[in-house]
Scaffold this motif. Structure first.
Motif, mmCIF file in Angstrom:
data_model
loop_
_atom_site.group_PDB
_atom_site.id
_atom_site.type_symbol
_atom_site.label_atom_id
_atom_site.label_comp_id
_atom_site.label_asym_id
_atom_site.label_seq_id
_atom_site.Cartn_x
_atom_site.Cartn_y
_atom_site.Cartn_z
ATOM 1 N N LEU A 11 -31.106 5.981 -28.834
ATOM 2 C CA LEU A 11 -31.331 7.426 -28.682
ATOM 3 C C LEU A 11 -32.802 7.785 -28.814
ATOM 4 N N ARG A 14 -34.106 7.261 -25.275
ATOM 5 C CA ARG A 14 -33.717 8.346 -24.373
ATOM 6 C C ARG A 14 -32.388 8.959 -24.830
ATOM 7 N N PRO A 15 -32.269 10.281 -24.725
ATOM 8 C CA PRO A 15 -30.988 10.925 -25.030
ATOM 9 C C PRO A 15 -29.897 10.351 -24.118
ATOM 10 N N ALA A 54 -28.446 12.482 -35.650
ATOM 11 C CA ALA A 54 -28.397 12.760 -34.212
ATOM 12 C C ALA A 54 -27.766 14.130 -34.029
ATOM 13 N N THR A 57 -27.086 17.704 -27.708
ATOM 14 C CA THR A 57 -28.019 18.622 -27.064
ATOM 15 C C THR A 57 -27.496 19.157 -25.740
ATOM 16 N N THR A 66 -24.161 14.801 -24.754
ATOM 17 C CA THR A 66 -25.422 14.071 -24.760
ATOM 18 C C THR A 66 -26.012 14.200 -26.154
ATOM 19 N N TYR A 67 -26.321 13.052 -26.739
ATOM 20 C CA TYR A 67 -26.882 12.996 -28.083
ATOM 21 C C TYR A 67 -28.372 12.715 -28.022
ATOM 22 N N THR A 68 -29.090 13.288 -28.990
ATOM 23 C CA THR A 68 -30.518 13.051 -29.156
ATOM 24 C C THR A 68 -30.748 12.704 -30.619
ATOM 25 N N THR A 70 -32.524 12.966 -34.119
ATOM 26 C CA THR A 70 -33.243 14.032 -34.828
ATOM 27 C C THR A 70 -34.454 13.419 -35.545
#
Length: 178
Positions: A11, A14-15, A54, A57, A66-68, A70
């Motif tokens: 992650l 990239r998300p 995470a 987003t 979609t995860y990003t 933190t």
């Protein structure tokens, strides 16, 4: 090492959706470093979101999230990457086989060493092709260089094991069977 750290690293590059992350583990990452399937990835992503590592987003069709990573997640990934690996119980099948090779008759031990040399040579050739597909002057970090350092590390490991197996086989050929 944990699945959590592998996911944080992916992650951070990239998300991604859970599906995309699970697909990463079906490729080179799963073959050479860490295996995980859909049934492990999705629950861990939920725990990571609950723990603030995470966040979701975006949400797409059929509930795709979609995860990003933190800032807390980046901090944890950085802490883990920069700290020395903790004590682990080694599980290396090649090393175990070498401890036990004396239980084999001479010709079988020689055949095993030749098999190891061949299989690690084949694996090195596979990783060499991966490295050659990406020029040496290209990026090694970030999404464009993802996996290149790992491919080079694996390539050198396979070559070292291949060379060792060839050396050991040559020594065994010179030895008279007991």
């Amino acid at each position: 090492m944990s699945l959590r750290h592998a996911l944080l690293g992916l992650l951070a590059v990239r998300p991604s959706t859970g599906y995309e992350l699970a697909k990463e583990f079906e490729g080179d990452l799963g073959r050479h470093a860490w295996q995980a399937g859909h049934t492990s990835v999705y629950p861990e992503l939920n725990r990571m979101a609950e723990d603030g590592l995470a966040e979701v987003t975006a949400e797409g069709a059929r509930g795709a999230k979609t995860y990003t990573v933190t800032e807390t997640g980046r901090t944890e990934l950085h802490r883990w990457l920069m700290s020395p690996p903790g004590p682990t119980r080694a599980r290396n099948e090649y090393v175990l086989r070498m401890f036990l090779i004396s239980a084999l008759p001479h010709d079988d031990a020689l055949a095993l060493l030749e098999q190891i040399a061949e299989s690690t040579g084949d694996a090195a050739a596979e990783l060499r092709a991966v490295r050659e597909a990406h020029p040496d002057d290209g990026p090694l970090l970030g999404a464009d260089g993802f996996g290149q350092l790992a491919a080079e590390y694996g390539l050198r490991q396979y070559e070292a094991v291949r060379d060792w197996a060839r050396w050991a086989a040559e020594r065994l050929r010179d030895e008279k069977p007991a």
